[in-house]
Design a protein around this motif. Structure first.
Motif, PDB file in Angstrom:
ATOM      1  N   ASP A   1       0.871  -1.173   0.000  1.00  0.00           N
ATOM      2  CA  ASP A   1       0.000   0.000   0.000  1.00  0.00           C
ATOM      3  C   ASP A   1       0.907   1.222   0.000  1.00  0.00           C
ATOM      4  N   ALA A   2       1.006   1.854  -1.154  1.00  0.00           N
ATOM      5  CA  ALA A   2       1.918   2.993  -1.320  1.00  0.00           C
ATOM      6  C   ALA A   2       1.473   4.208  -0.521  1.00  0.00           C
ATOM      7  N   GLU A   3       0.165   4.358  -0.297  1.00  0.00           N
ATOM      8  CA  GLU A   3      -0.339   5.527   0.424  1.00  0.00           C
ATOM      9  C   GLU A   3       0.143   5.560   1.867  1.00  0.00           C
ATOM     10  N   ILE A   4       0.184   4.416   2.504  1.00  0.00           N
ATOM     11  CA  ILE A   4       0.637   4.387   3.902  1.00  0.00           C
ATOM     12  C   ILE A   4       2.058   3.852   4.035  1.00  0.00           C
ATOM     13  N   GLY A   5       2.693   3.522   2.905  1.00  0.00           N
ATOM     14  CA  GLY A   5       4.085   3.072   2.928  1.00  0.00           C
ATOM     15  C   GLY A   5       4.270   1.650   3.435  1.00  0.00           C
ATOM     16  N   ARG A   6       3.265   0.809   3.220  1.00  0.00           N
ATOM     17  CA  ARG A   6       3.330  -0.573   3.685  1.00  0.00           C
ATOM     18  C   ARG A   6       3.874  -1.457   2.557  1.00  0.00           C
TER      19      ARG A   6
END
Length: 176
Positions: free
Chosen positions: A146-151
Motif C-alpha cells: 500500500d503505497a499511500e501508507i508506505g506498507r
C-alpha cells in the motif's frame, strides 16, 4: 621378352611388399604413441581436477542431530537466527519422517515477511552452514503493498528441506 619382364618385376614387387610390411610394423608404435599421448592428457586433466578439488575449502556440513526432536530444534534455531537479520516471522515448523529414508526427514517451515527478507533467508538456508537441501518452496503474496501508507508487500514462504538424523528415526512433530 615377356618372361624377362616378369623377372625384372619380381624384385620390385618383393621390395614393395617388404616396404609395405615395414610401414605397417612401423605404424603400430606411432598409433600407440598417439593413444598414449591422449591417455597422458586425460590423466593430466584428472590430476588437475583432483588438485582443484583438494584446494577448495571443505563442503558445508548438513543440518544434523541425534534424533528428530533435536533436528527440529536445530532447524527452528537456524531459522530464528536467519529471521533475526531481516523482516521475517516464523509461523511454524514441523518434521515429517520419510519411511523410504528414515535418516533424512523432511523439515517444513512457514514464514512471513517482505520479499527482500524472505529472499535473503531462502538464500542463506540453501548456501549457509549448516546446509539444508530445499526440496520444494511456495511463495505467495499475503498482503499487497500500500503505497499511500508506505506498507510493503507481505509475502508467505512455505518450504520443505532435508536434515540428517544420526540416531533414532524422527517422529512427526511440530515445534513450539
Amino acid at each position: 621378352m615377356i618372361g624377362f619382364a616378369h623377372i625384372a618385376i619380381r624384385p620390385m614387387l618383393a621390395r614393395l611388399v617388404a616396404l609395405g610390411l615395414l610401414g605397417a610394423v612401423g605404424a603400430g608404435p606411432v598409433f600407440s604413441g598417439l593413444d598414449a599421448d591422449s591417455e597422458i592428457e586425460a590423466a593430466r586433466a584428472r590430476l588437475d581436477r583432483a588438485r582443484e578439488q583438494a584446494a577448495r575449502q571443505p563442503g558445508v556440513p548438513p543440518l544434523t542431530a541425534a534424533d528428530g526432536d533435536a533436528l527440529l530444534a536445530a532447524f527452528r534455531a537456524r531459522l530464528e537466527a536467519l529471521a533475526g537479520t531481516g523482516a521475517v516471522v516464523i509461523d511454524g515448523t514441523l518434521i515429517e519422517p520419510d519411511p523410504a529414508r528414515p535418516a533424512l526427514p523432511r523439515l517444513r517451515a512457514t514464514l512471513r515477511g517482505t520479499a527482500e527478507g524472505l529472499h535473503g533467508l531462502a538464500h542463506a538456508v540453501e548456501t549457509g552452514s549448516p546446509l539444508m537441501a530445499v526440496e520444494e518452496a511456495d511463495l505467495t503474496v499475503e498482503r499487497p503493498a500500500d503505497a499511500e501508507i508506505g506498507r510493503p508487500t507481505l509475502m508467505r514462504l512455505a518450504f520443505a528441506a532435508r536434515g540428517v538424523v544420526t540416531g533414532k528415526p524422527a517422529q512427526p512433530r511440530r515445534a513450539p
